[in-house]
Design a protein around this motif. Structure first.
Motif, PDB file in Angstrom:
ATOM      1  N   GLN A 144      14.108  -4.122   3.930  1.00 32.69           N
ATOM      2  CA  GLN A 144      12.871  -3.913   3.159  1.00 32.69           C
ATOM      3  C   GLN A 144      12.040  -5.200   3.233  1.00 32.69           C
ATOM      4  O   GLN A 144      12.498  -6.259   2.791  1.00 32.69           O
ATOM      5  CB  GLN A 144      13.209  -3.562   1.706  1.00 32.69           C
ATOM      6  CG  GLN A 144      11.979  -3.155   0.919  1.00 32.69           C
ATOM      7  CD  GLN A 144      12.276  -2.773  -0.523  1.00 32.69           C
ATOM      8  OE1 GLN A 144      11.811  -3.412  -1.451  1.00 32.69           O
ATOM      9  NE2 GLN A 144      13.052  -1.720  -0.722  1.00 32.69           N
ATOM     10  N   SER A 168       4.907  -3.648  -0.864  1.00 31.72           N
ATOM     11  CA  SER A 168       3.505  -4.086  -1.034  1.00 31.72           C
ATOM     12  C   SER A 168       2.572  -3.481   0.017  1.00 31.72           C
ATOM     13  O   SER A 168       1.724  -4.186   0.593  1.00 31.72           O
ATOM     14  CB  SER A 168       3.410  -5.617  -1.018  1.00 31.72           C
ATOM     15  OG  SER A 168       4.299  -6.186  -1.951  1.00 31.72           O
ATOM     16  N   ILE A 196       6.907   2.284  -0.140  1.00 28.61           N
ATOM     17  CA  ILE A 196       7.242   2.440  -1.561  1.00 28.61           C
ATOM     18  C   ILE A 196       6.114   1.887  -2.442  1.00 28.61           C
ATOM     19  O   ILE A 196       6.324   0.952  -3.226  1.00 28.61           O
ATOM     20  CB  ILE A 196       8.586   1.737  -1.874  1.00 28.61           C
ATOM     21  CG1 ILE A 196       8.641   0.333  -1.230  1.00 28.61           C
ATOM     22  CG2 ILE A 196       9.768   2.583  -1.409  1.00 28.61           C
ATOM     23  CD1 ILE A 196       9.834  -0.510  -1.695  1.00 28.61           C
ATOM     24  N   PRO A 197       4.907   2.462  -2.327  1.00 33.02           N
ATOM     25  CA  PRO A 197       3.807   1.973  -3.163  1.00 33.02           C
ATOM     26  C   PRO A 197       4.162   2.085  -4.641  1.00 33.02           C
ATOM     27  O   PRO A 197       4.789   3.052  -5.061  1.00 33.02           O
ATOM     28  CB  PRO A 197       2.644   2.900  -2.802  1.00 33.02           C
ATOM     29  CG  PRO A 197       3.300   4.151  -2.284  1.00 33.02           C
ATOM     30  CD  PRO A 197       4.541   3.681  -1.594  1.00 33.02           C
ATOM     31  N   LYS A 198       3.749   1.088  -5.392  1.00 43.33           N
ATOM     32  CA  LYS A 198       3.994   1.096  -6.842  1.00 43.33           C
ATOM     33  C   LYS A 198       2.730   1.551  -7.569  1.00 43.33           C
ATOM     34  O   LYS A 198       1.621   1.117  -7.253  1.00 43.33           O
ATOM     35  CB  LYS A 198       4.386  -0.294  -7.304  1.00 43.33           C
ATOM     36  CG  LYS A 198       4.445  -0.484  -8.821  1.00 43.33           C
ATOM     37  CD  LYS A 198       3.166  -1.078  -9.409  1.00 43.33           C
ATOM     38  CE  LYS A 198       3.226  -1.215 -10.924  1.00 43.33           C
ATOM     39  NZ  LYS A 198       1.958  -1.776 -11.467  1.00 43.33           N
ATOM     40  N   THR A 249       8.784   0.061  -8.336  1.00 44.07           N
ATOM     41  CA  THR A 249       8.839  -0.136  -9.801  1.00 44.07           C
ATOM     42  C   THR A 249       8.724  -1.599 -10.224  1.00 44.07           C
ATOM     43  O   THR A 249       8.944  -1.917 -11.385  1.00 44.07           O
ATOM     44  CB  THR A 249      10.147   0.457 -10.387  1.00 44.07           C
ATOM     45  OG1 THR A 249      11.271  -0.238  -9.803  1.00 44.07           O
ATOM     46  CG2 THR A 249      10.272   1.939 -10.134  1.00 44.07           C
ATOM     47  N   TRP A 250       8.384  -2.481  -9.295  1.00 46.62           N
ATOM     48  CA  TRP A 250       8.209  -3.894  -9.677  1.00 46.62           C
ATOM     49  C   TRP A 250       6.954  -4.013 -10.540  1.00 46.62           C
ATOM     50  O   TRP A 250       5.937  -3.367 -10.257  1.00 46.62           O
ATOM     51  CB  TRP A 250       8.073  -4.757  -8.421  1.00 46.62           C
ATOM     52  CG  TRP A 250       7.890  -6.220  -8.682  1.00 46.62           C
ATOM     53  CD1 TRP A 250       8.535  -6.979  -9.602  1.00 46.62           C
ATOM     54  CD2 TRP A 250       6.996  -7.101  -7.991  1.00 46.62           C
ATOM     55  NE1 TRP A 250       8.110  -8.282  -9.529  1.00 46.62           N
ATOM     56  CE2 TRP A 250       7.166  -8.393  -8.546  1.00 46.62           C
ATOM     57  CE3 TRP A 250       6.080  -6.936  -6.945  1.00 46.62           C
ATOM     58  CZ2 TRP A 250       6.450  -9.506  -8.105  1.00 46.62           C
ATOM     59  CZ3 TRP A 250       5.371  -8.043  -6.498  1.00 46.62           C
ATOM     60  CH2 TRP A 250       5.550  -9.312  -7.076  1.00 46.62           C
ATOM     61  N   THR A 275      -0.070  -6.668  -6.161  1.00 47.17           N
ATOM     62  CA  THR A 275      -0.764  -6.576  -7.463  1.00 47.17           C
ATOM     63  C   THR A 275      -2.268  -6.283  -7.323  1.00 47.17           C
ATOM     64  O   THR A 275      -2.996  -7.047  -6.679  1.00 47.17           O
ATOM     65  CB  THR A 275      -0.580  -7.901  -8.233  1.00 47.17           C
ATOM     66  OG1 THR A 275       0.788  -8.287  -8.126  1.00 47.17           O
ATOM     67  CG2 THR A 275      -0.960  -7.735  -9.696  1.00 47.17           C
ATOM     68  N   GLY A 276      -2.692  -5.193  -7.916  1.00 45.38           N
ATOM     69  CA  GLY A 276      -4.114  -4.832  -7.866  1.00 45.38           C
ATOM     70  C   GLY A 276      -4.531  -4.139  -6.586  1.00 45.38           C
ATOM     71  O   GLY A 276      -5.676  -3.691  -6.462  1.00 45.38           O
ATOM     72  N   GLY A 277      -3.627  -4.038  -5.612  1.00 42.39           N
ATOM     73  CA  GLY A 277      -3.935  -3.338  -4.359  1.00 42.39           C
ATOM     74  C   GLY A 277      -5.161  -3.862  -3.629  1.00 42.39           C
ATOM     75  O   GLY A 277      -6.064  -3.090  -3.281  1.00 42.39           O
TER      76      GLY A 277
HETATM   77  P1  NDP Z   1       1.740  -2.242  -3.909  1.00 39.15           P
HETATM   78  O1  NDP Z   1       1.185  -2.680  -2.595  1.00 39.15           O
HETATM   79  O2  NDP Z   1       2.511  -0.996  -3.987  1.00 39.15           O
HETATM   80  O3  NDP Z   1       0.520  -2.230  -4.938  1.00 39.15           O
HETATM   81  C1  NDP Z   1       0.685  -1.973  -6.296  1.00 39.15           C
HETATM   82  C2  NDP Z   1      -0.647  -2.193  -7.007  1.00 39.15           C
HETATM   83  O4  NDP Z   1      -1.615  -1.254  -6.528  1.00 39.15           O
HETATM   84  C3  NDP Z   1      -0.560  -1.971  -8.501  1.00 39.15           C
HETATM   85  O5  NDP Z   1      -1.422  -2.927  -9.108  1.00 39.15           O
HETATM   86  C4  NDP Z   1      -1.091  -0.551  -8.697  1.00 39.15           C
HETATM   87  O6  NDP Z   1      -1.697  -0.404  -9.969  1.00 39.15           O
HETATM   88  C5  NDP Z   1      -2.120  -0.486  -7.607  1.00 39.15           C
HETATM   89  N1  NDP Z   1      -2.336   0.883  -7.081  1.00 39.15           N
HETATM   90  C6  NDP Z   1      -1.389   1.747  -6.649  1.00 39.15           C
HETATM   91  N2  NDP Z   1      -1.962   2.873  -6.180  1.00 39.15           N
HETATM   92  C7  NDP Z   1      -3.301   2.725  -6.314  1.00 39.15           C
HETATM   93  C8  NDP Z   1      -4.416   3.554  -6.028  1.00 39.15           C
HETATM   94  N3  NDP Z   1      -4.266   4.757  -5.467  1.00 39.15           N
HETATM   95  N4  NDP Z   1      -5.668   3.076  -6.324  1.00 39.15           N
HETATM   96  C9  NDP Z   1      -5.836   1.848  -6.872  1.00 39.15           C
HETATM   97  N5  NDP Z   1      -4.810   1.012  -7.166  1.00 39.15           N
HETATM   98  C10 NDP Z   1      -3.551   1.451  -6.889  1.00 39.15           C
HETATM   99  O7  NDP Z   1       2.578  -3.501  -4.468  1.00 39.15           O
HETATM  100  P2  NDP Z   1       4.053  -3.912  -4.875  1.00 39.15           P
HETATM  101  O8  NDP Z   1       4.128  -5.366  -4.602  1.00 39.15           O
HETATM  102  O9  NDP Z   1       4.381  -3.406  -6.219  1.00 39.15           O
HETATM  103  O10 NDP Z   1       5.012  -3.206  -3.791  1.00 39.15           O
HETATM  104  C11 NDP Z   1       5.533  -1.912  -3.949  1.00 39.15           C
HETATM  105  C12 NDP Z   1       7.005  -1.926  -4.323  1.00 39.15           C
HETATM  106  O11 NDP Z   1       7.776  -2.580  -3.322  1.00 39.15           O
HETATM  107  C13 NDP Z   1       7.348  -2.709  -5.583  1.00 39.15           C
HETATM  108  O12 NDP Z   1       6.959  -2.063  -6.767  1.00 39.15           O
HETATM  109  C14 NDP Z   1       8.837  -2.872  -5.414  1.00 39.15           C
HETATM  110  O13 NDP Z   1       9.510  -1.674  -5.738  1.00 39.15           O
HETATM  111  C15 NDP Z   1       8.923  -3.189  -3.924  1.00 39.15           C
HETATM  112  N6  NDP Z   1       8.884  -4.639  -3.654  1.00 39.15           N
HETATM  113  C16 NDP Z   1      10.001  -5.215  -3.080  1.00 39.15           C
HETATM  114  C17 NDP Z   1      10.037  -6.566  -2.825  1.00 39.15           C
HETATM  115  C18 NDP Z   1      11.256  -7.146  -2.201  1.00 39.15           C
HETATM  116  O14 NDP Z   1      11.396  -8.398  -2.176  1.00 39.15           O
HETATM  117  N7  NDP Z   1      12.157  -6.342  -1.681  1.00 39.15           N
HETATM  118  C19 NDP Z   1       8.907  -7.460  -3.134  1.00 39.15           C
HETATM  119  C20 NDP Z   1       7.749  -6.749  -3.665  1.00 39.15           C
HETATM  120  C21 NDP Z   1       7.764  -5.404  -3.892  1.00 39.15           C
HETATM  121  P3  NDP Z   1      -1.138   0.545 -11.177  1.00 39.15           P
HETATM  122  O15 NDP Z   1       0.349   0.447 -11.210  1.00 39.15           O
HETATM  123  O16 NDP Z   1      -1.790  -0.088 -12.369  1.00 39.15           O
HETATM  124  O17 NDP Z   1      -1.647   1.926 -10.910  1.00 39.15           O
END
Ligand code: NDP
Length: 316
Positions: A185, A212, A254-256, A21-22, A217-219
């Motif tokens: 994590q 991640s 935990i994909p966001k 949910t970040w 961001t932006g995958g």
């Molecule tokens: P992710 O690797 O999960 O990537 C998220 C990005 O990918 C968003 O821009 C999302 O866009 C996009 N996306 C997701 N699914 C798809 C898909 N099927 N096709 C195309 N694009 C896609 O990044 P995060 O850095 O958010 O990591 C996931 C989670 O991990 C975080 O949300 C958080 O909960 C946790 N986290 C924890 C940290 C820590 O320090 N403990 C640090 C960083 C993250 P959209 O939302 O627009 O669909």
């Protein structure tokens, strides 16, 4: 195929796949959490005080629970203690519980082993006049862990764990911990597999959760050529390959996404072979290691100093 569950060192089950949910804005995050639980069938939500959206996550949870089909105990909820609250662990979990509308969380993580000034010039990322991060020199993360252990006794967290801990930090923690962290994590994907740290955690009964997994961001990793080839081979999406790269290695992911169709798509499991995993590991061998999430403070225990710019300050 439904994503498996892993068992924590507390005996509790944790669904291997959760929703991050970040950077999930108000409005979108309620819809994403509601969709993930009621349509996709996910049962694991990853939150943090620092994300500033726990109230909105809580609103979605309240709606789901009020509809009666999904109960509180069916959902695994993680949240995290933020750096400016290290010397106020109980107050920080209380804030999170209030916002989330919960009596307890299933897992409470120390977000970073980096205590920061609680009374600085910013509530989340305080800086000193010289621009350096405003670290709290009068408090240690070891003290924070002791306070977090009490939160389990108080029933506010069913389990506690850490985040962004290296092997050196874990060893330091284990010397004096009454409770072995249930989870660590960390950033994890084919450009940062962290196999040594993963092995250490798994040997010590500490579940690794990959943040991640798509490259943040932006995958960006979704466009990788090897990932694309493997997705074509298995008839799945590129995201499925990256997420199952984690699950296959015994790591929770935990994909966001705030996009309902992507949340659904990301939940499909695929049984990658050992050969597939090797091909994915080959990506960092060819391209070099890469970290996508670089907070503005030095964390020398995880990466080479070169990655951390001007603010370098050893923590151990
Ligand atoms: P992710 O690797 O999960 O990537 C998220 C990005 O990918 C968003 O821009 C999302 O866009 C996009 N996306 C997701 N699914 C798809 C898909 N099927 N096709 C195309 N694009 C896609 O990044 P995060 O850095 O958010 O990591 C996931 C989670 O991990 C975080 O949300 C958080 O909960 C946790 N986290 C924890 C940290 C820590 O320090 N403990 C640090 C960083 C993250 P959209 O939302 O627009 O669909």
């Amino acid at each position: 195929m439904v994503a498996p569950q892993f068992t924590l060192n507390t005996g509790a089950k944790i669904p291997a796949l959760g929703l991050g949910t970040w950077q999930s804005p108000a409005g979108a995050v309620e819809k994403a959490v509601y969709h993930a639980l009621t349509v996709t069938g996910l049962r694991h939500i990853d939150c943090a005080f620092a994300y500033g959206n726990e109230r909105e996550v809580g609103a979605a949870l309240a709606q789901v629970f009020s509809e009666g089909k999904i109960k509180r105990e069916d959902v695994f909820i993680t949240t995290k203690l933020w750096s400016t609250w290290h010397n106020r662990a109980e107050a920080n979990i209380d804030e999170s519980l209030k916002s989330l509308g919960l009596d307890y969380v299933d897992l409470y993580l120390m977000h970073w082993p980096v205590p920061m000034n609680a009374n600085g010039n910013h509530p989340i990322m305080p800086t000193r006049p010289d621009g350096m991060r405003d670290l709290d020199e009068g408090w240690t993360w070891q003290q924070t862990w002791k306070a977090m252990e009490k939160l389990v006794e108080a029933g506010k967290a069913k389990a506690i764990g850490v985040s962004n801990f290296s092997e050196a930090y874990l060893k330091e923690l284990l010397k004096d911990a009454k409770i072995v962290p249930a989870a660590n994590q960390i950033e994890n994907h084919p450009l940062l597999p962290q196999d040594g740290l993963v092995k250490f955690c798994q040997e010590h009964g500490i579940l690794v959760t990959a943040y991640s997994p798509l490259g943040s961001t932006g995958g960006p990793l979704l466009a990788d050529e090897t990932v694309t080839k493997l997705a074509q081979k298995h008839g799945v999406s590129n995201g499925n390959v990256l997420i199952n790269y984690q699950l296959k290695r015994g790591i929770a992911a935990i994909p966001k996404s705030v996009t309902p169709s992507r949340i659904d798509e990301n939940a499909k499991t695929v049984d990658l072979t050992g050969e597939d995993i090797e091909l994915l590991n080959g990506i960092h061998k060819a391209q070099g290691l890469k970290r996508f999430v670089s907070p503005p403070w030095p964390v020398n225990f995880l990466f080479s100093e070169a990655n951390w710019g001007e603010n370098f300050k050893p923590l151990l």
